[in-house]
Design an enzyme around this catalytic site. Sequence first.
Site, PDB file in Angstrom:
ATOM      1  CB  SER A  16      -0.921  -0.016   1.212  1.00  0.00           C
ATOM      2  OG  SER A  16      -0.158  -0.045   2.385  1.00  0.00           O
ATOM      3  CD  GLU A 151     -10.349  -6.267   3.729  1.00  0.00           C
ATOM      4  OE1 GLU A 151      -9.474  -6.775   2.978  1.00  0.00           O
ATOM      5  OE2 GLU A 151     -10.263  -6.241   4.957  1.00  0.00           O
ATOM      6  CE  LYS A 191      11.013 -14.466  -8.851  1.00  0.00           C
ATOM      7  NZ  LYS A 191      11.255 -15.334 -10.011  1.00  0.00           N
ATOM      8  CB  CYS A 383     -11.752  25.740  11.415  1.00  0.00           C
ATOM      9  SG  CYS A 383     -13.428  25.135  11.654  1.00  0.00           S
ATOM     10  CD  GLN A 387     -14.539  27.341  16.552  1.00  0.00           C
ATOM     11  OE1 GLN A 387     -14.155  26.560  17.408  1.00  0.00           O
ATOM     12  NE2 GLN A 387     -15.492  27.033  15.691  1.00  0.00           N
ATOM     13  CG  HIS A 515     -11.552  23.685   7.096  1.00  0.00           C
ATOM     14  ND1 HIS A 515     -10.481  23.439   7.929  1.00  0.00           N
ATOM     15  CD2 HIS A 515     -12.655  23.419   7.829  1.00  0.00           C
ATOM     16  CE1 HIS A 515     -10.910  23.031   9.106  1.00  0.00           C
ATOM     17  NE2 HIS A 515     -12.230  23.009   9.074  1.00  0.00           N
ATOM     18  CD  GLU A 517      -7.789  23.646   5.516  1.00  0.00           C
ATOM     19  OE1 GLU A 517      -8.070  24.860   5.458  1.00  0.00           O
ATOM     20  OE2 GLU A 517      -8.045  22.947   6.519  1.00  0.00           O
TER      21      GLU A 517
END
Length: 542
Positions: A16, A151, A191, A383, A387, A515, A517
């Site tokens: 992964s 899965e 391989k 955000c 605050q 946000h 970004e």
Amino acid sequence: MAKAKKFIFVTGGVVSSLGKGLASASVGALLESRGIKVTMLKMDPYINVDPGTMNPTQHGEVFVLEDGTECDLDLGHYERFTHVQLTKKNNFTTGQVYDTVIQNERKGKYLGETVQVIPHITDEIKRRIYEAADGADVALIEVGGTVGDIESLPFVEAIRQVKFDVGRENVLYLHLTLVPYIAAAGELKTKPTQHSVAQLRHEGIEADILLCRTDRPLSAEIKKKIALFCNLEADRVFTAQDADSIYEVPLNLHHEGVDDKIVELMNMWTSSPQVNAWEEIVQKIKSPKHAVKIGVVGKYVDLKESYKSLNEALFHGGIGNNAKVEMKFIDAEQMLSNGSLEKALDDVDGILVPGGFGIRGIEGKIAAIRYAREKKRPFFGICLGMQLAVIEYSRSIVGWADANSAEFEPNSKHLVIDLMEEQKQVQNMGGTMRLGAWECELVTGTRAFDAYKKSMISERHRHRYEVSNRFRDEIAAKGMIFSGFCRDPKLATKGGLVEMIELREHPYFVGCQFHPEFKSKPLAPHPLFNSFVAAAIAFKKG
Ligand code: GLN
């Protein structure tokens, strides 16, 4: 039925984290550069029905789309690299697929048939693929996970079937694999790739193109060897070499000839590729004129992957200013021990407090904000960061020592950050926040207006709490400028909601409830990140 003209399925093998999302996004960018209308889809093999409630430390950040969908961070790559604007249709999980099929069964839609993975689950997967692909010339569809995982089997089976629905010539299977260099042998090893392609074949799919992730270029001989063992032509085997910056990947793949091969194999006539915009930004990334260091004060364990879009947006702000932006991640909890705040923040040219949930590290972040305000260090609060800037100002300047957010201290008398009316009704977690795109009106003559150069903007949200309208006027009277408001009639709260704040007697002190970004791109750096990085450069110059 399938309305997209062509489908490219991207699978990954061996390990992964090979960068399937980036590879898909880069191919998307290259096809767009040839005038092709693309769309992108990510199929996630996990069982969660709502990715918004997943732990960001395990899975990286939750990305937010215009329509408020909370999804996998790969969709962030898709939007950053291409012009597509994704919706909830462009990401789905095994959990959602099963949820639909089980609900259908409960409603009797299968008329008493035995409900099975094939065809019921695979049909639902295909239905969702065709729905997401609708309207595009080419749909790029990424299968999450690694080939061979239990899965991902139903997804692989579904994409195998697609070629019979739409015709083999309209489908391309692109497999991303790993070719590791083994130092002890002094060789690149093929391989693992052979096994991975064999596994894919075992599951019914012949790879059309191999992108081989490697740390060095593959020689013609290695490509030939891979081709021979993997049952495809050598000119379909490509090097996907590690890059210094992810924004080099589209060009690297282009120079390898990947997009040429794709359009050839799919028999598409396109205009010639226009990659100069990518060349320009890679040039800027490689030879910056300035260098700044930005301190990001957050929860230490969350940093990096869970602030993916933020890191990218700061990087884009660097591109916009010809600057290399170094990010220094600072653990907010450590800010409070003796002398450590000064030590951590002394060498940074700007301080950014990002979004977040929960009480841990709050007082440390507030201390960092006070430091930025008092020492006139460029500050950007996003955000939660905004605050906390309102809380800090209310405590230090307005004089309410107990100022707080209802999220942390619901019994405080000065809840300057509070739930708005509709939120107070909501008890359940998950999907109850102010999410997705909301319009914001900027006040002329403010830094916010200067940055955007227009008064109506739209930005994405993901939060429950708001600046309380009960205390707004008193805080403003003491000098904090509220520079942007949401006045959407859908809001129950009268007088609109504060979306942006800033301070005047300060080189750069800006906060936003949304946000930004999520909408920044390398080819179009976000105005607020552009102006923050510019302020950090100015600070450094003195
Ligand atoms: N926890 C805060 C809220 O829910 C801020 C959320 C955020 O920073 N994304 O309003």
